[in-house]
Write a protein that holds these residues in place. Structure first.
Motif, PDB file in Angstrom:
ATOM      1  N   GLY A  15       0.792  -1.224   0.000  1.00  0.00           N
ATOM      2  CA  GLY A  15       0.000   0.000   0.000  1.00  0.00           C
ATOM      3  C   GLY A  15       0.819   1.266   0.000  1.00  0.00           C
ATOM      4  N   GLY A  16       2.118   1.131   0.186  1.00  0.00           N
ATOM      5  CA  GLY A  16       2.989   2.297   0.230  1.00  0.00           C
ATOM      6  C   GLY A  16       3.392   2.794  -1.146  1.00  0.00           C
ATOM      7  N   SER A  17       4.255   3.806  -1.149  1.00  0.00           N
ATOM      8  CA  SER A  17       4.690   4.445  -2.387  1.00  0.00           C
ATOM      9  C   SER A  17       6.205   4.592  -2.410  1.00  0.00           C
ATOM     10  CB  SER A  17       4.066   5.839  -2.517  1.00  0.00           C
ATOM     11  OG  SER A  17       2.666   5.773  -2.591  1.00  0.00           O
ATOM     12  N   LEU A  18       6.737   4.611  -3.617  1.00  0.00           N
ATOM     13  CA  LEU A  18       8.140   4.919  -3.853  1.00  0.00           C
ATOM     14  C   LEU A  18       8.241   5.704  -5.150  1.00  0.00           C
ATOM     15  CD1 LEU A  18      10.113   1.595  -3.101  1.00  0.00           C
ATOM     16  CD2 LEU A  18      10.268   3.745  -1.821  1.00  0.00           C
ATOM     17  N   ARG A  19       9.269   6.517  -5.239  1.00  0.00           N
ATOM     18  CA  ARG A  19       9.558   7.239  -6.473  1.00  0.00           C
ATOM     19  C   ARG A  19      10.976   6.896  -6.913  1.00  0.00           C
ATOM     20  NH1 ARG A  19      10.577  13.599  -7.769  1.00  0.00           N
ATOM     21  NH2 ARG A  19       9.441  13.739  -9.739  1.00  0.00           N
ATOM     22  N   LEU A  20      11.060   6.237  -8.057  1.00  0.00           N
ATOM     23  CA  LEU A  20      12.352   5.888  -8.617  1.00  0.00           C
ATOM     24  C   LEU A  20      12.829   6.998  -9.551  1.00  0.00           C
ATOM     25  CD1 LEU A  20      11.776   2.129  -9.541  1.00  0.00           C
ATOM     26  CD2 LEU A  20      12.410   3.145  -7.336  1.00  0.00           C
ATOM     27  N   SER A  21      14.136   7.170  -9.611  1.00  0.00           N
ATOM     28  CA  SER A  21      14.740   8.135 -10.520  1.00  0.00           C
ATOM     29  C   SER A  21      15.768   7.429 -11.399  1.00  0.00           C
ATOM     30  CB  SER A  21      15.433   9.245  -9.736  1.00  0.00           C
ATOM     31  OG  SER A  21      14.531   9.967  -8.947  1.00  0.00           O
ATOM     32  N   ALA A  64      -0.415  -4.810 -15.299  1.00  0.00           N
ATOM     33  CA  ALA A  64      -0.225  -5.084 -13.875  1.00  0.00           C
ATOM     34  C   ALA A  64       0.000  -3.826 -13.046  1.00  0.00           C
ATOM     35  CB  ALA A  64       0.938  -6.039 -13.678  1.00  0.00           C
ATOM     36  N   VAL A  65       0.426  -2.733 -13.699  1.00  0.00           N
ATOM     37  CA  VAL A  65       0.747  -1.514 -12.943  1.00  0.00           C
ATOM     38  C   VAL A  65      -0.123  -0.341 -13.352  1.00  0.00           C
ATOM     39  CG1 VAL A  65       3.124  -2.330 -12.747  1.00  0.00           C
ATOM     40  CG2 VAL A  65       2.551  -0.630 -14.493  1.00  0.00           C
ATOM     41  N   LYS A  66      -0.967  -0.515 -14.344  1.00  0.00           N
ATOM     42  CA  LYS A  66      -1.792   0.580 -14.847  1.00  0.00           C
ATOM     43  C   LYS A  66      -2.673   1.135 -13.730  1.00  0.00           C
ATOM     44  CE  LYS A  66      -2.769  -0.121 -19.058  1.00  0.00           C
ATOM     45  NZ  LYS A  66      -3.354  -0.635 -20.318  1.00  0.00           N
ATOM     46  N   GLY A  67      -2.676   2.463 -13.617  1.00  0.00           N
ATOM     47  CA  GLY A  67      -3.473   3.116 -12.579  1.00  0.00           C
ATOM     48  C   GLY A  67      -2.735   3.286 -11.268  1.00  0.00           C
ATOM     49  N   ARG A  68      -1.588   2.618 -11.118  1.00  0.00           N
ATOM     50  CA  ARG A  68      -0.805   2.725  -9.879  1.00  0.00           C
ATOM     51  C   ARG A  68       0.565   3.374 -10.111  1.00  0.00           C
ATOM     52  NH1 ARG A  68       0.927  -1.734  -7.472  1.00  0.00           N
ATOM     53  NH2 ARG A  68       0.973  -3.010  -9.367  1.00  0.00           N
ATOM     54  N   PHE A  69       1.152   3.158 -11.277  1.00  0.00           N
ATOM     55  CA  PHE A  69       2.479   3.691 -11.605  1.00  0.00           C
ATOM     56  C   PHE A  69       2.334   4.840 -12.604  1.00  0.00           C
ATOM     57  CE2 PHE A  69       5.304  -0.318 -10.836  1.00  0.00           C
ATOM     58  CZ  PHE A  69       4.724  -0.478  -9.591  1.00  0.00           C
ATOM     59  N   THR A  70       3.222   5.821 -12.494  1.00  0.00           N
ATOM     60  CA  THR A  70       3.249   6.935 -13.430  1.00  0.00           C
ATOM     61  C   THR A  70       4.688   7.223 -13.834  1.00  0.00           C
ATOM     62  OG1 THR A  70       1.294   7.932 -12.397  1.00  0.00           O
ATOM     63  CG2 THR A  70       2.626   9.337 -13.824  1.00  0.00           C
ATOM     64  N   ILE A  71       4.938   7.221 -15.136  1.00  0.00           N
ATOM     65  CA  ILE A  71       6.262   7.574 -15.652  1.00  0.00           C
ATOM     66  C   ILE A  71       6.255   9.052 -16.039  1.00  0.00           C
ATOM     67  CG2 ILE A  71       5.710   6.899 -18.034  1.00  0.00           C
ATOM     68  CD1 ILE A  71       8.618   5.899 -18.294  1.00  0.00           C
ATOM     69  N   GLN A  83       6.861   6.967 -10.512  1.00  0.00           N
ATOM     70  CA  GLN A  83       6.110   7.076  -9.267  1.00  0.00           C
ATOM     71  C   GLN A  83       5.276   5.819  -9.103  1.00  0.00           C
ATOM     72  OE1 GLN A  83       6.078   9.584  -6.844  1.00  0.00           O
ATOM     73  NE2 GLN A  83       4.821   8.129  -5.701  1.00  0.00           N
ATOM     74  N   MET A  84       5.480   5.134  -7.996  1.00  0.00           N
ATOM     75  CA  MET A  84       4.789   3.864  -7.760  1.00  0.00           C
ATOM     76  C   MET A  84       3.930   4.001  -6.507  1.00  0.00           C
ATOM     77  SD  MET A  84       7.861   1.189  -8.629  1.00  0.00           S
ATOM     78  CE  MET A  84       8.743   1.551  -7.126  1.00  0.00           C
ATOM     79  N   ASN A  85       2.636   3.871  -6.675  1.00  0.00           N
ATOM     80  CA  ASN A  85       1.682   3.964  -5.566  1.00  0.00           C
ATOM     81  C   ASN A  85       0.964   2.633  -5.369  1.00  0.00           C
ATOM     82  OD1 ASN A  85       2.312   6.727  -5.364  1.00  0.00           O
ATOM     83  ND2 ASN A  85       0.687   7.287  -6.799  1.00  0.00           N
ATOM     84  N   SER A  86       0.338   2.495  -4.235  1.00  0.00           N
ATOM     85  CA  SER A  86      -0.441   1.285  -3.907  1.00  0.00           C
ATOM     86  C   SER A  86       0.371   0.023  -4.190  1.00  0.00           C
ATOM     87  CB  SER A  86      -1.744   1.264  -4.716  1.00  0.00           C
ATOM     88  OG  SER A  86      -2.513   2.418  -4.460  1.00  0.00           O
TER      89      SER A  86
END
Length: 117
Positions: A15-21, A64-71, A83-86
């Motif tokens: 349920g947490g989030s991370l932001r990769l760079s 699998a990541v649609k709606g949760r991840f944003t590039i 950006q990875m949420n949920s």
């Protein structure tokens, strides 16, 4: 020389989030499509997110990541983000930034994401 360096991974609860760079160098970021891949233990490396050059709304995601991840990208800073949420336990993997430059695929060293309680 093309160089990609990923960062931002770590251990996060479900349920947490991370932001990769992904810091890119050696090519003009705005002119190239960029991708994020991931590879879970014992599985193939798969693409999870795509950003068409020069950026903006031309993005695509694995189901699998649609709606949760944003590039996204900051071309001025030569950086691509994920950006990875949920987050779910099944998102656990090493995440890689990718560019195809001069007909060759380049990946960084990857950053580990572990989703666990």
């Amino acid at each position: 020389q093309v160089h990609l360096v990923e960062s931002g991974g770590g251990l996060v609860q479900p349920g947490g989030s991370l932001r990769l760079s992904c810091a890119a160098s050696g090519f003009p970021l705005s002119s190239y499509d960029m991708r994020w891949y991931r590879q879970a233990p014992g599985k193939e490396r798969i693409m999870v997110a795509f950003s068409g050059s020069p950026g903006g709304s031309n993005n695509n995601y694995a189901n699998a990541v649609k709606g949760r991840f944003t590039i996204s990208r900051d071309n001025a800073k030569n950086t691509v983000f994920l950006q990875m949420n949920s987050l779910k336990p099944e998102d656990t993997a090493v995440y890689y930034c990718n560019v195809m430059y001069d007909a060759r695929d380049y990946f960084g060293q990857g950053t580990q994401v572990t989703v666990s309680s």
